[in-house]
Design a protein around this motif. Structure first.
Motif, short mmCIF file in Angstrom:
data_model
loop_
_atom_site.label_atom_id
_atom_site.label_comp_id
_atom_site.label_asym_id
_atom_site.label_seq_id
_atom_site.Cartn_x
_atom_site.Cartn_y
_atom_site.Cartn_z
N GLY A 93 23.45 52.50 30.30
CA GLY A 93 24.67 51.78 29.93
C GLY A 93 25.45 51.34 31.15
N HIS A 94 25.71 50.04 31.24
CA HIS A 94 26.56 49.56 32.33
C HIS A 94 28.01 49.93 32.02
CE1 HIS A 94 28.84 46.75 34.88
NE2 HIS A 94 27.86 47.00 35.73
N HIS A 95 28.79 50.13 33.10
CA HIS A 95 30.18 50.55 32.95
C HIS A 95 31.02 49.61 32.08
CE1 HIS A 95 29.79 53.88 35.64
NE2 HIS A 95 29.56 53.16 36.71
N GLY A 146 26.22 53.50 34.79
CA GLY A 146 26.28 53.17 36.21
C GLY A 146 26.64 51.74 36.47
N ASP A 147 26.72 51.41 37.77
CA ASP A 147 26.87 50.02 38.16
C ASP A 147 25.47 49.41 38.23
OD1 ASP A 147 25.84 50.96 40.57
OD2 ASP A 147 27.62 50.52 41.76
N SER A 148 25.39 48.14 38.54
CA SER A 148 24.07 47.51 38.44
C SER A 148 23.10 48.08 39.48
CB SER A 148 24.16 46.00 38.53
OG SER A 148 24.87 45.62 39.66
N PHE A 149 23.60 48.52 40.62
CA PHE A 149 22.73 49.12 41.64
C PHE A 149 22.24 50.50 41.18
CE2 PHE A 149 22.26 51.68 45.60
CZ PHE A 149 21.12 51.05 46.05
N MET A 151 22.44 40.62 42.55
CA MET A 151 21.69 41.17 41.43
C MET A 151 21.89 40.33 40.17
SD MET A 151 19.77 43.62 40.55
CE MET A 151 19.78 45.36 40.83
N ASN A 152 23.09 39.75 40.04
CA ASN A 152 23.42 38.93 38.87
C ASN A 152 22.73 37.57 38.98
OD1 ASN A 152 25.29 41.01 39.18
ND2 ASN A 152 26.87 39.95 38.02
N SER A 153 21.42 37.57 38.82
CA SER A 153 20.65 36.34 38.91
C SER A 153 19.34 36.54 38.16
CB SER A 153 20.36 35.99 40.37
OG SER A 153 19.64 37.05 40.99
N THR A 199 23.74 44.01 45.61
CA THR A 199 24.68 44.24 44.51
C THR A 199 26.07 44.34 45.13
OG1 THR A 199 24.71 46.63 44.58
CG2 THR A 199 22.94 45.64 43.30
N SER A 200 27.07 44.53 44.27
CA SER A 200 28.42 44.60 44.82
C SER A 200 28.63 45.88 45.62
CB SER A 200 29.45 44.50 43.69
OG SER A 200 29.17 45.48 42.73
N SER A 201 27.74 46.86 45.45
CA SER A 201 27.93 48.10 46.23
C SER A 201 27.17 48.08 47.55
CB SER A 201 27.58 49.33 45.40
OG SER A 201 26.27 49.23 44.95
N VAL A 214 40.35 46.34 43.04
CA VAL A 214 39.68 45.19 42.40
C VAL A 214 38.19 45.16 42.74
CG1 VAL A 214 41.80 43.78 42.42
CG2 VAL A 214 40.14 43.54 44.29
N HIS A 215 37.47 44.40 41.92
CA HIS A 215 36.03 44.18 42.13
C HIS A 215 35.85 43.03 43.12
CE1 HIS A 215 31.82 43.29 41.08
NE2 HIS A 215 31.78 44.51 40.57
N PRO A 216 34.80 43.06 43.96
CA PRO A 216 34.64 41.97 44.94
C PRO A 216 34.23 40.62 44.37
CG PRO A 216 32.84 43.55 45.12
CD PRO A 216 33.81 44.12 44.14
N GLU A 217 34.10 40.52 43.05
CA GLU A 217 33.89 39.19 42.45
C GLU A 217 35.22 38.46 42.28
OE1 GLU A 217 31.69 39.62 38.81
OE2 GLU A 217 30.04 40.59 39.81
N CYS A 218 36.33 39.14 42.61
CA CYS A 218 37.64 38.47 42.54
C CYS A 218 37.79 37.54 43.75
CB CYS A 218 38.76 39.51 42.57
SG CYS A 218 38.82 40.56 41.11
N SER A 240 32.56 48.02 43.96
CA SER A 240 31.77 47.91 42.73
C SER A 240 32.39 48.76 41.62
CB SER A 240 30.35 48.43 43.00
OG SER A 240 30.39 49.84 43.10
N THR A 241 31.83 48.65 40.45
CA THR A 241 32.36 49.41 39.32
C THR A 241 32.29 50.92 39.61
OG1 THR A 241 30.20 49.13 38.28
CG2 THR A 241 31.97 47.69 37.55
N ASP A 242 31.22 51.37 40.22
CA ASP A 242 31.10 52.79 40.57
C ASP A 242 32.18 53.19 41.58
OD1 ASP A 242 29.25 54.19 39.21
OD2 ASP A 242 27.81 54.37 40.86
P1 13P Z 1 28.55 46.10 39.44
O1 13P Z 1 27.43 45.78 40.36
O2 13P Z 1 29.76 46.55 40.16
O3 13P Z 1 28.09 47.02 38.38
O4 13P Z 1 29.00 44.76 38.74
C1 13P Z 1 28.14 44.06 37.91
C2 13P Z 1 28.83 42.94 37.31
O5 13P Z 1 28.28 42.21 36.53
C3 13P Z 1 30.20 42.71 37.69
O6 13P Z 1 30.70 41.64 37.02
#
Ligand code: 13P
Ligand code: SF4
Length: 374
Positions: free
Chosen positions: A39-41, A55-58, A137-139, A156-158, A260-264, A277-279
């Motif tokens: 399960g993703h966060h 977890g986070d995607s990593f 990773m989001n690809s 990934t974001s981490s 904040v998350h680095p996608e901001c 990252s979410t983690d």
């Molecule tokens: P994380 O890599 O932090 O889990 O983020 C995945 C994601 O889709 C964030 O929008």
């Protein structure tokens, strides 16, 4: 959006939450160690409650790679995460996405055709051997495969910082040869930009590549000058957080903490107290001083869960008062989870995500490079 998921039988769409939770519990018991649920966060609370690993995607991609027993990996996340799990697990293991419409709008902002087109155009104006492709990773798996074939890696974001450091040889002794002089980073411009600034690059070292325009809308000198070529993609959830939200929170909570998350966007990241990252966000909240008020700039399911689990005296709020969930992630719900699990108990595999062997082999190179970098 293309609708890939057929409608669920009434038996699932009309069932009560209690009934669905009971069915999931019964199916989990019946499948025992043949099944693992990830399960993703960002998942809904009633779904994440059944996850064997969160977890986070990593973290989840590492967890999937370590699964040596489970025949079924049910991924409560989005499509690119399930594809990565399929690439990293053995061929006899089956990865399942409970709702095929659970995609990622950011991942859809880069496709193979556009990336290959830009790559060819870059090759006409710069030494392409010195450009390292890095995909978030989001690809799609096809993009991870492109990156694998061309000497790059997934991030990934981490771990984006470590992956860019590796690509540009930033930790190498002076005079030794780096992997490349430039990075083509896709699909999220914000993660690329935020990581670039974190590594000490300036805005003059970065250019945005617009895939709708020839050479990404750049001139030859732009390409030559830039170190980071950032694909014009973004996350619609994270792009909503603004500097006005940070200012409003700080006015109301002068001692408050912003994470904040680095996608901001970079302006928001710059004003935040912490970014990750979410983690990382979960750890930062756990480590925050007793009594702190924390505003979080990420998907609302995670923020709400942190608020529910907050330590006594802590207050956790969303940075944006009018919150927006990740609509694709939210497609995974109890009816879909119960439906795929009941299928497995009956011997029917529904919604299996498979990446063809040629794509998987190249994409695995890019994912394994990432796993080795850390
Ligand atoms: P994380 O890599 O932090 O889990 O983020 C995945 C994601 O889709 C964030 O929008
Ligand atoms: Fe994609 Fe954004 Fe949803 Fe993450 S939050 S899965 S990047 S749309």
């Amino acid at each position: 959006m293309i609708r890939l998921q057929s409608q669920l039988p009434d038996d699932y769409s009309r069932a009560s939450k209690e009934d669905l939770a009971r069915r999931v519990t019964v199916a989990k018991e019946a499948l025992a160690e043949r099944l693992v649920i990830l399960g993703h966060h960002y998942q809904r609370h009633d779904v994440i409650a059944f996850a064997d690993a969160r977890g986070d995607s990593f973290g989840l991609s590492r967890f999937a790679a370590d699964q040596k027993e489970a025949e079924y990996v049910v991924f409560c996340g989005v499509h690119f995460m399930a594809e990565s799990a399929d690439i990293l697990t053995a061929t006899w293991q089956k990865v399942i996405l409970p709702d095929l419409n659970a995609g990622c709008s950011m991942a859809d902002m880069a496709d193979l055709e556009d990336v290959e087109q830009i790559w060819e155009e870059l090759a006409r104006v710069t030494d392409i051997e010195r450009v390292v492709p890095i995909t978030y990773m989001n690809s799609a798996a096809s993009l991870k495969a492109f990156v694998g074939r061309n000497g790059g890696a997934v991030c990934t974001s981490s771990n984006a910082r470590s992956v860019l450091t590796w690509a540009l040889g930033l930790d190498r002794p002076a005079g030794t040869c780096a992997k490349g002089d430039k990075v083509l980073f896709f699909p999220d411009q914000h993660l690329g930009r935020n990581t670039g600034y974190e590594l000490g690059f300036a805005s003059a070292d970065m250019r945005v590549v617009n895939p709708r325009l020839t050479l990404g809308g750049l001139e030859e000198p732009d390409v030559k000058e830039a170190t980071l070529l950032l694909w014009k993609g973004h996350c619609s959830v994270h792009q909503r957080f603004s500097t006005a939200h940070v200012e409003a929170f700080r006015r109301a909570n002068p001692d408050g903490i912003v994470i904040v998350h680095p996608e901001c966007a970079h302006e928001v990241v710059e004003m935040a107290d912490a970014v990750g990252s979410t983690d990382f966000i979960i750890k930062a909240v756990r480590e925050a001083p007793v009594g702190s008020t924390i505003a979080i700039g990420t998907e609302i399911n995670l923020v709400e869960r942190l608020a529910l689990e907050q330590a006594p005296g802590q207050k956790i709020v969303s940075l944006e008062p009018i919150v927006c969930p990740c609509s694709t992630m939210s497609r995974i719900d109890l009816p879909h989870l119960a439906w795929v699990l009941d299928g497995l108990v009956e011997g029917t595999v529904r919604n299996q995500i498979t990446v063809d062997t040629v794509t998987a082999a190249d994409a695995r190179l890019a994912l394994e490079r990432m796993l080795e970098i850390l």
